[in-house]
Scaffold this motif. Structure first.
Motif, PDB file in Angstrom:
ATOM      1  N   GLY A   5      10.676 -45.706  27.546  1.00  0.00           N
ATOM      2  CA  GLY A   5       9.138 -45.446  27.167  1.00  0.00           C
ATOM      3  C   GLY A   5       9.200 -44.788  25.929  1.00  0.00           C
ATOM      4  N   LEU A   6      10.246 -44.638  24.831  1.00  0.00           N
ATOM      5  CA  LEU A   6      10.115 -44.042  23.632  1.00  0.00           C
ATOM      6  C   LEU A   6       8.834 -44.542  22.672  1.00  0.00           C
ATOM      7  CD1 LEU A   6      13.944 -43.733  23.020  1.00  0.00           C
ATOM      8  CD2 LEU A   6      12.482 -42.572  24.343  1.00  0.00           C
ATOM      9  N   SER A   7       7.826 -43.674  22.456  1.00  0.00           N
ATOM     10  CA  SER A   7       6.532 -43.977  22.031  1.00  0.00           C
ATOM     11  C   SER A   7       6.529 -43.575  20.461  1.00  0.00           C
ATOM     12  CB  SER A   7       5.284 -43.533  22.796  1.00  0.00           C
ATOM     13  OG  SER A   7       5.400 -44.393  24.021  1.00  0.00           O
ATOM     14  N   SER A   8       7.384 -42.583  20.121  1.00  0.00           N
ATOM     15  CA  SER A   8       7.172 -42.215  18.662  1.00  0.00           C
ATOM     16  C   SER A   8       8.726 -41.872  18.386  1.00  0.00           C
ATOM     17  CB  SER A   8       6.240 -41.104  18.540  1.00  0.00           C
ATOM     18  OG  SER A   8       6.888 -39.987  19.040  1.00  0.00           O
ATOM     19  N   ILE A   9       8.852 -41.806  16.889  1.00  0.00           N
ATOM     20  CA  ILE A   9      10.174 -41.080  16.490  1.00  0.00           C
ATOM     21  C   ILE A   9       9.784 -40.289  14.931  1.00  0.00           C
ATOM     22  CG2 ILE A   9      10.600 -43.321  15.138  1.00  0.00           C
ATOM     23  CD1 ILE A   9      13.862 -42.691  15.761  1.00  0.00           C
ATOM     24  N   ASP A  10      10.578 -39.375  14.812  1.00  0.00           N
ATOM     25  CA  ASP A  10      10.295 -38.484  13.628  1.00  0.00           C
ATOM     26  C   ASP A  10      11.719 -37.761  13.244  1.00  0.00           C
ATOM     27  OD1 ASP A  10       8.684 -37.536  11.508  1.00  0.00           O
ATOM     28  OD2 ASP A  10       8.122 -35.941  12.581  1.00  0.00           O
ATOM     29  N   TYR A  11      11.864 -37.785  11.937  1.00  0.00           N
ATOM     30  CA  TYR A  11      13.071 -37.599  11.352  1.00  0.00           C
ATOM     31  C   TYR A  11      13.087 -35.910  11.028  1.00  0.00           C
ATOM     32  CZ  TYR A  11      17.416 -37.270   8.470  1.00  0.00           C
ATOM     33  OH  TYR A  11      18.675 -36.839   8.030  1.00  0.00           O
ATOM     34  N   ASP A  12      13.962 -35.275  11.432  1.00  0.00           N
ATOM     35  CA  ASP A  12      14.286 -33.774  11.116  1.00  0.00           C
ATOM     36  C   ASP A  12      15.063 -33.437  10.119  1.00  0.00           C
ATOM     37  OD1 ASP A  12      14.404 -30.949  11.251  1.00  0.00           O
ATOM     38  OD2 ASP A  12      15.635 -30.826  13.249  1.00  0.00           O
ATOM     39  N   LYS A  13      14.426 -33.486   8.844  1.00  0.00           N
ATOM     40  CA  LYS A  13      15.449 -33.310   7.748  1.00  0.00           C
ATOM     41  C   LYS A  13      16.348 -32.177   7.539  1.00  0.00           C
ATOM     42  CE  LYS A  13      11.763 -33.763   4.915  1.00  0.00           C
ATOM     43  NZ  LYS A  13      11.094 -33.960   3.816  1.00  0.00           N
ATOM     44  N   GLN A  14      15.620 -31.072   8.014  1.00  0.00           N
ATOM     45  CA  GLN A  14      16.578 -29.998   8.120  1.00  0.00           C
ATOM     46  C   GLN A  14      17.745 -29.940   8.766  1.00  0.00           C
ATOM     47  OE1 GLN A  14      14.131 -26.397   9.041  1.00  0.00           O
ATOM     48  NE2 GLN A  14      15.490 -25.316  10.188  1.00  0.00           N
ATOM     49  N   HIS A  15      17.815 -30.766   9.899  1.00  0.00           N
ATOM     50  CA  HIS A  15      18.994 -30.804  10.828  1.00  0.00           C
ATOM     51  C   HIS A  15      19.524 -32.188  10.745  1.00  0.00           C
ATOM     52  CE1 HIS A  15      16.893 -27.350  12.429  1.00  0.00           C
ATOM     53  NE2 HIS A  15      18.211 -26.573  12.342  1.00  0.00           N
ATOM     54  N   GLN A  16      18.851 -33.058   9.787  1.00  0.00           N
ATOM     55  CA  GLN A  16      19.657 -34.484  10.142  1.00  0.00           C
ATOM     56  C   GLN A  16      19.613 -35.053  11.549  1.00  0.00           C
ATOM     57  OE1 GLN A  16      23.243 -34.044   7.547  1.00  0.00           O
ATOM     58  NE2 GLN A  16      21.840 -34.201   5.573  1.00  0.00           N
ATOM     59  N   GLN A  17      18.441 -35.081  12.141  1.00  0.00           N
ATOM     60  CA  GLN A  17      18.638 -35.390  13.520  1.00  0.00           C
ATOM     61  C   GLN A  17      17.096 -36.292  13.837  1.00  0.00           C
ATOM     62  OE1 GLN A  17      19.228 -32.216  16.118  1.00  0.00           O
ATOM     63  NE2 GLN A  17      17.427 -31.360  15.795  1.00  0.00           N
ATOM     64  N   TRP A  18      17.112 -36.798  14.809  1.00  0.00           N
ATOM     65  CA  TRP A  18      15.883 -37.617  15.266  1.00  0.00           C
ATOM     66  C   TRP A  18      15.223 -36.782  16.629  1.00  0.00           C
ATOM     67  CZ3 TRP A  18      14.353 -41.519  11.831  1.00  0.00           C
ATOM     68  CH2 TRP A  18      15.478 -41.955  10.907  1.00  0.00           C
ATOM     69  N   VAL A  19      13.804 -36.990  16.616  1.00  0.00           N
ATOM     70  CA  VAL A  19      13.459 -36.624  17.913  1.00  0.00           C
ATOM     71  C   VAL A  19      12.328 -37.704  18.368  1.00  0.00           C
ATOM     72  CG1 VAL A  19      11.302 -35.284  16.439  1.00  0.00           C
ATOM     73  CG2 VAL A  19      12.092 -34.712  19.100  1.00  0.00           C
ATOM     74  N   MET A  20      12.336 -37.981  19.330  1.00  0.00           N
ATOM     75  CA  MET A  20      11.573 -39.323  20.153  1.00  0.00           C
ATOM     76  C   MET A  20      10.921 -38.580  21.455  1.00  0.00           C
ATOM     77  SD  MET A  20      14.964 -41.637  19.572  1.00  0.00           S
ATOM     78  CE  MET A  20      16.036 -40.117  19.567  1.00  0.00           C
TER      79      MET A  20
END
Length: 382
Positions: free
Chosen positions: A57-72
């Motif tokens: 059910g992953l409905s969005s994604i964003d990139y965390d430049k500060q820690h070089q990771q993704w949040v969904m």
């Protein structure tokens, strides 16, 4: 002051006349991005279990430049597992995308400092709300999380926008205009509300978009005409500065007899303070009941668009909508399968300095659908 839209342009917006998808034909505009070059994709295994939750059910994604990771964020209504977001690591090179390696589950909590309930728990206790989470962004200035929920008309629950820390704890919320809130024959449509959101690159503004028209703003898209959706603009203090009208395409194909079909804005992404990438997603069911997803990314420009803030009902001919121009039709990629794409984000830069763009699909926890992540190289206009 109200701006009267010309008959030709209005007909184009509504799909009532023959015209291209470029609503800038009569007004010169600069489109920041010239093209998206496909790099590759990765797929998350169905029913993947991570930290005792089912990934789906992953409905969005964003990139965390500060820690070089993704949040969904997952749109699971606390049914498979508690309402949550995932953090993960994924690298993008000029020619390939690595698998997504999940590193953390963020259990989101409501105002009572408890995880959101599922439907049976809500009906039993009537505490907090049943969430329908659709979009999540990282605030560039505070590094907090801001997410949206579509609400539920049947339960009398309105959509909401809330802030949380990386432990999922509730911090604050933004007020929504009265036009969106539920009342008889008024407000948001079920499952067609706050589907998209984005901060401007510097975090000066926050935007959120409706998937489809408000009930009083007109019908949803059909085979013969498009529709008008709203885009909201907030400042850092959470003050609603503007509402713009985004023209949604008509249905791209005919469904099977008696079958379902829809089209709407599944996510948005700010390029700068006035230009956006708008992700339009259409699901068309054939006669056998199988869905085909039509995915398009448009560039949209709010420059010159009428601010309809405070307008309870949109009246065609009394406003200038945002201009839009097709950037990518996913049909042109000729991939074996394109699923239910619902998330979009800029990613890390490539070695040549180019930005990357990533989209993600929501598998609806359905074995016949997949969670796929596609990456593109962003080619900026001269």
């Amino acid at each position: 002051m109200r701006v009267v839209i010309t008959g030709i342009l209005l007909g184009c917006v509504l799909g009532l006349s023959s015209c291209s998808s470029d609503l800038s034909a009569q007004t010169t505009t600069h489109w920041p991005i010239s093209q998206l070059d496909y790099i590759g994709q990765t797929v998350v295994a169905h029913n993947r279990v991570f930290e005792h939750t089912i990934v789906g059910g992953l409905s969005s994604i964003d990139y965390d430049k500060q820690h070089q990771q993704w949040v969904m964020i997952s749109d699971d209504r606390s049914e498979e597992s508690r309402a949550r977001a995932y953090v993960g690591k994924m690298t993008i090179s000029a020619h390939q995308v690595s698998p997504m390696k999940f590193t953390q589950v963020i259990t989101l909590k409501g105002k009572l400092e408890k995880p959101y309930p599922n439907l049976p728990e809500y009906l039993l206790h009537h505490q907090q709300v049943v969430p329908d989470l659709e979009s999540l962004r990282i605030d560039p200035q505070t590094h907090l999380l801001r997410y949206t929920s579509e609400g539920d008309r049947k339960l009398g629950l309105n959509p909401f926008i809330r802030d949380a820390n990386w432990q999922g704890e509730y911090i604050d919320s933004l007020a929504l205009p009265a036009a969106i809130l539920k009342s008889p024959q008024h407000g948001f449509r079920d499952n067609l509300a706050l589907e998209g959101s984005s901060f401007s690159d510097n975090g000066r503004y926050y935007f959120t978009s409706m998937e489809a028209p408000l009930i009083q703003d007109g019908p949803v898209p059909s085979l013969t005409q498009g529709a008008f959706g709203r885009v909201l603009k907030y400042d850092r203090a959470g003050v609603l500065l503007a509402e713009y009208v985004y023209p949604i395409d008509k249905l791209p194909a005919k469904p099977g007899l008696g079958r379902h079909a829809d089209n709407g804005v599944s996510e948005m992404l700010a390029i700068d303070d006035t230009h956006f990438l708008m992700l339009e997603r259409s699901g068309i069911q054939n006669a056998a009941g199988q869905y085909h997803d039509y995915i398009r990314i448009y560039q949209a420009d709010a420059t010159g668009a009428t601010n309809v803030r405070g307008e309870d009902k949109l009246v065609a001919g009394h406003f200038q909508p945002m201009r839009k121009r097709l950037l990518l039709n996913f049909e042109s990629l000729h991939l074996p399968h394109i699923d239910n794409i619902e998330g979009i984000s800029f990613g890390p830069r490539l070695p040549d300095g180019s930005r990357t763009l990533v989209v993600i699909s929501d598998n609806n926890f359905n074995a016949s659908e997949v969670t796929q992540i596609l990456a593109f190289k962003v080619v900026m206009a001269d």
